[in-house]
Design a protein around this motif. Structure first.
Motif, PDB file in Angstrom:
ATOM      1  N   UNK A   1       0.827  -1.197   0.000  1.00  0.00           N
ATOM      2  CA  UNK A   1       0.000   0.000   0.000  1.00  0.00           C
ATOM      3  C   UNK A   1       0.868   1.257   0.000  1.00  0.00           C
ATOM      4  N   UNK A   2       1.904   1.282   0.848  1.00  0.00           N
ATOM      5  CA  UNK A   2       2.763   2.463   0.943  1.00  0.00           C
ATOM      6  C   UNK A   2       3.450   2.758  -0.380  1.00  0.00           C
ATOM      7  N   UNK A   3       3.967   1.713  -1.034  1.00  0.00           N
ATOM      8  CA  UNK A   3       4.635   1.905  -2.318  1.00  0.00           C
ATOM      9  C   UNK A   3       3.650   2.400  -3.372  1.00  0.00           C
ATOM     10  N   UNK A   4       2.442   1.895  -3.333  1.00  0.00           N
ATOM     11  CA  UNK A   4       1.396   2.333  -4.261  1.00  0.00           C
ATOM     12  C   UNK A   4       1.100   3.812  -4.068  1.00  0.00           C
ATOM     13  N   UNK A   5       1.044   4.267  -2.821  1.00  0.00           N
ATOM     14  CA  UNK A   5       0.789   5.677  -2.543  1.00  0.00           C
ATOM     15  C   UNK A   5       1.913   6.561  -3.075  1.00  0.00           C
ATOM     16  N   UNK A  79      20.693   9.321  11.142  1.00  0.00           N
ATOM     17  CA  UNK A  79      19.958   8.534  10.155  1.00  0.00           C
ATOM     18  C   UNK A  79      19.500   7.208  10.762  1.00  0.00           C
ATOM     19  N   UNK A  80      20.418   6.451  11.330  1.00  0.00           N
ATOM     20  CA  UNK A  80      20.077   5.144  11.882  1.00  0.00           C
ATOM     21  C   UNK A  80      19.126   5.280  13.066  1.00  0.00           C
ATOM     22  N   UNK A  81      19.442   6.171  13.995  1.00  0.00           N
ATOM     23  CA  UNK A  81      18.606   6.302  15.194  1.00  0.00           C
ATOM     24  C   UNK A  81      17.211   6.808  14.848  1.00  0.00           C
ATOM     25  N   UNK A  82      17.121   7.752  13.925  1.00  0.00           N
ATOM     26  CA  UNK A  82      15.811   8.279  13.532  1.00  0.00           C
ATOM     27  C   UNK A  82      14.992   7.217  12.814  1.00  0.00           C
ATOM     28  N   UNK A  83      15.647   6.428  11.990  1.00  0.00           N
ATOM     29  CA  UNK A  83      14.937   5.381  11.256  1.00  0.00           C
ATOM     30  C   UNK A  83      14.421   4.300  12.215  1.00  0.00           C
ATOM     31  N   UNK A  84      15.227   3.941  13.188  1.00  0.00           N
ATOM     32  CA  UNK A  84      14.783   2.956  14.170  1.00  0.00           C
ATOM     33  C   UNK A  84      13.588   3.478  14.957  1.00  0.00           C
ATOM     34  N   UNK A  85      13.609   4.755  15.307  1.00  0.00           N
ATOM     35  CA  UNK A  85      12.462   5.359  15.992  1.00  0.00           C
ATOM     36  C   UNK A  85      11.218   5.290  15.110  1.00  0.00           C
ATOM     37  N   UNK A  86      11.399   5.553  13.829  1.00  0.00           N
ATOM     38  CA  UNK A  86      10.270   5.601  12.898  1.00  0.00           C
ATOM     39  C   UNK A  86       9.598   4.237  12.759  1.00  0.00           C
ATOM     40  N   UNK A  87      10.386   3.191  12.564  1.00  0.00           N
ATOM     41  CA  UNK A  87       9.776   1.882  12.328  1.00  0.00           C
ATOM     42  C   UNK A  87       9.277   1.253  13.625  1.00  0.00           C
ATOM     43  N   UNK A  88       9.840   1.682  14.765  1.00  0.00           N
ATOM     44  CA  UNK A  88       9.418   1.114  16.045  1.00  0.00           C
ATOM     45  C   UNK A  88       8.224   1.877  16.610  1.00  0.00           C
ATOM     46  N   UNK A  89       8.389   3.156  16.871  1.00  0.00           N
ATOM     47  CA  UNK A  89       7.347   3.950  17.524  1.00  0.00           C
ATOM     48  C   UNK A  89       6.220   4.344  16.581  1.00  0.00           C
ATOM     49  N   UNK A  90       6.563   4.630  15.324  1.00  0.00           N
ATOM     50  CA  UNK A  90       5.547   5.101  14.380  1.00  0.00           C
ATOM     51  C   UNK A  90       5.002   3.986  13.489  1.00  0.00           C
ATOM     52  N   UNK A  91       5.636   2.815  13.557  1.00  0.00           N
ATOM     53  CA  UNK A  91       5.167   1.644  12.801  1.00  0.00           C
ATOM     54  C   UNK A  91       5.082   1.912  11.295  1.00  0.00           C
ATOM     55  N   UNK A  92       6.082   2.619  10.778  1.00  0.00           N
ATOM     56  CA  UNK A  92       6.135   2.901   9.341  1.00  0.00           C
ATOM     57  C   UNK A  92       6.278   1.606   8.557  1.00  0.00           C
ATOM     58  N   UNK A  93       5.574   1.532   7.432  1.00  0.00           N
ATOM     59  CA  UNK A  93       5.464   0.266   6.706  1.00  0.00           C
ATOM     60  C   UNK A  93       6.524   0.082   5.624  1.00  0.00           C
ATOM     61  N   UNK A  94       7.187   1.170   5.214  1.00  0.00           N
ATOM     62  CA  UNK A  94       8.135   1.065   4.099  1.00  0.00           C
ATOM     63  C   UNK A  94       9.313   1.997   4.324  1.00  0.00           C
ATOM     64  N   UNK A  95      10.506   1.521   4.002  1.00  0.00           N
ATOM     65  CA  UNK A  95      11.706   2.356   3.974  1.00  0.00           C
ATOM     66  C   UNK A  95      12.128   2.481   2.519  1.00  0.00           C
ATOM     67  N   UNK A  96      12.244   3.697   2.029  1.00  0.00           N
ATOM     68  CA  UNK A  96      12.680   3.942   0.651  1.00  0.00           C
ATOM     69  C   UNK A  96      13.993   4.708   0.676  1.00  0.00           C
ATOM     70  N   UNK A  97      15.013   4.169   0.022  1.00  0.00           N
ATOM     71  CA  UNK A  97      16.270   4.895  -0.167  1.00  0.00           C
ATOM     72  C   UNK A  97      16.249   5.449  -1.583  1.00  0.00           C
ATOM     73  N   UNK A  98      16.300   6.759  -1.704  1.00  0.00           N
ATOM     74  CA  UNK A  98      16.110   7.428  -2.992  1.00  0.00           C
ATOM     75  C   UNK A  98      17.372   8.147  -3.444  1.00  0.00           C
ATOM     76  N   UNK A  99      17.941   7.692  -4.545  1.00  0.00           N
ATOM     77  CA  UNK A  99      19.029   8.421  -5.187  1.00  0.00           C
ATOM     78  C   UNK A  99      18.452   9.313  -6.275  1.00  0.00           C
ATOM     79  N   UNK A 100      19.285  10.132  -6.890  1.00  0.00           N
ATOM     80  CA  UNK A 100      18.780  10.984  -7.969  1.00  0.00           C
ATOM     81  C   UNK A 100      19.899  11.327  -8.948  1.00  0.00           C
ATOM     82  N   UNK A 101      19.507  11.659 -10.158  1.00  0.00           N
ATOM     83  CA  UNK A 101      20.475  12.075 -11.174  1.00  0.00           C
ATOM     84  C   UNK A 101      21.044  13.442 -10.831  1.00  0.00           C
ATOM     85  N   UNK A 102      22.175  13.761 -11.435  1.00  0.00           N
ATOM     86  CA  UNK A 102      22.827  15.061 -11.257  1.00  0.00           C
ATOM     87  C   UNK A 102      23.135  15.343  -9.783  1.00  0.00           C
ATOM     88  N   UNK A 103      23.544  14.307  -9.062  1.00  0.00           N
ATOM     89  CA  UNK A 103      23.865  14.480  -7.646  1.00  0.00           C
ATOM     90  C   UNK A 103      25.266  15.081  -7.506  1.00  0.00           C
TER      91      UNK A 103
END
Length: 222
Positions: A1-5, A79-103
């Motif tokens: 569902x999260x990826x679809x959104x 990054x690591x500590x915030x992500x752990x908080x997100x998936x634990x306390x906020x129960x986030x369903x998806x982690x997306x790592x996003x790169x981009x062109x012209x970085x």
């Protein structure tokens, strides 16, 4: 569902039909302040890639972590500590790592790799600028790109391929450094990756990551 959104929101942004910027004051006031974000995104701090905008996201939809080069090179850090908080306390369903062109961060790392004499010399670890450490962290991905494309590849091609390798490297670091992220990914395949084209085309979602696939990349990247 999260990826679809995410895909639907990015489609609206690309098609010029974004709705997030049309929220009325009434709707804004009615939003549930405790709404859990459906996706955590690790993206680049580059101003060309405003994450909430390119996914046409409403307040509360995304948990966004940004730095130059969308990197994660240390076990201890925001990054690591915030992500752990997100998936634990906020129960986030998806982690997306996003790169981009012209970085710019990856381009700088590629230039430093091909012209090592251009980098400042003679500094101790203590005297090293934080930006230099950032470039060194991305160098692993640049080396992987050169190994894949060959030493005669153009800088443009190397930067393009290193962008993808850098996303892999960030996922690898997350899985290596964080037991909670590793367990969530193993149980529910919640880690995905994508590269976004800054020329206005849609985000190129690849596929959900199987933990063993990324762990297998360690031999290439380490």
């Amino acid at each position: 569902v999260a990826l679809k959104l995410l895909k639907e929101g990015n489609g609206r942004f690309v098609g010029g039909t974004a709705v997030a910027n049309r929220i009325s004051p009434e709707v804004r006031k009615s939003m549930d302040s405790s709404q859990p974000p459906h996706t955590a995104i690790i993206g680049c701090a580059d101003s060309k890639v405003p994450l909430e905008t390119i996914f046409d996201a409403l307040p509360g939809d995304l948990f966004v972590l940004r730095n130059s080069g969308n990197t994660c090179t240390h076990a201890q850090g925001s990054v690591v500590s915030s992500l752990e908080f997100c998936i634990d306390k906020l129960q986030t369903r998806l982690i997306l790592v996003l790169g981009h062109t012209q970085c710019d961060a990856i381009a700088r790392a590629a230039e430093a790799h091909r012209s090592p004499g251009s980098a400042p010399a003679g500094k101790s670890e203590r005297g090293k600028a934080a930006s230099e450490a950032l470039v060194e962290g991305i160098a692993t991905s640049v080396s992987a790109a050169i190994s894949e494309l060959g030493p005669t590849a153009s800088t443009e091609d190397i930067v393009g391929r290193a962008t993808t390798w850098n996303v892999f490297h960030t996922i690898q670091c997350l899985l290596q450094y964080s037991a909670p992220v590793r367990e969530k990914a193993r149980v529910c395949s919640m880690v995905d990756y994508s590269c976004y084209c800054c020329h206005g085309t849609s985000a190129n979602f690849i596929h959900s990551i199987i933990v063993n696939e990324i762990l297998g990349l360690m031999n290439v990247l380490m």
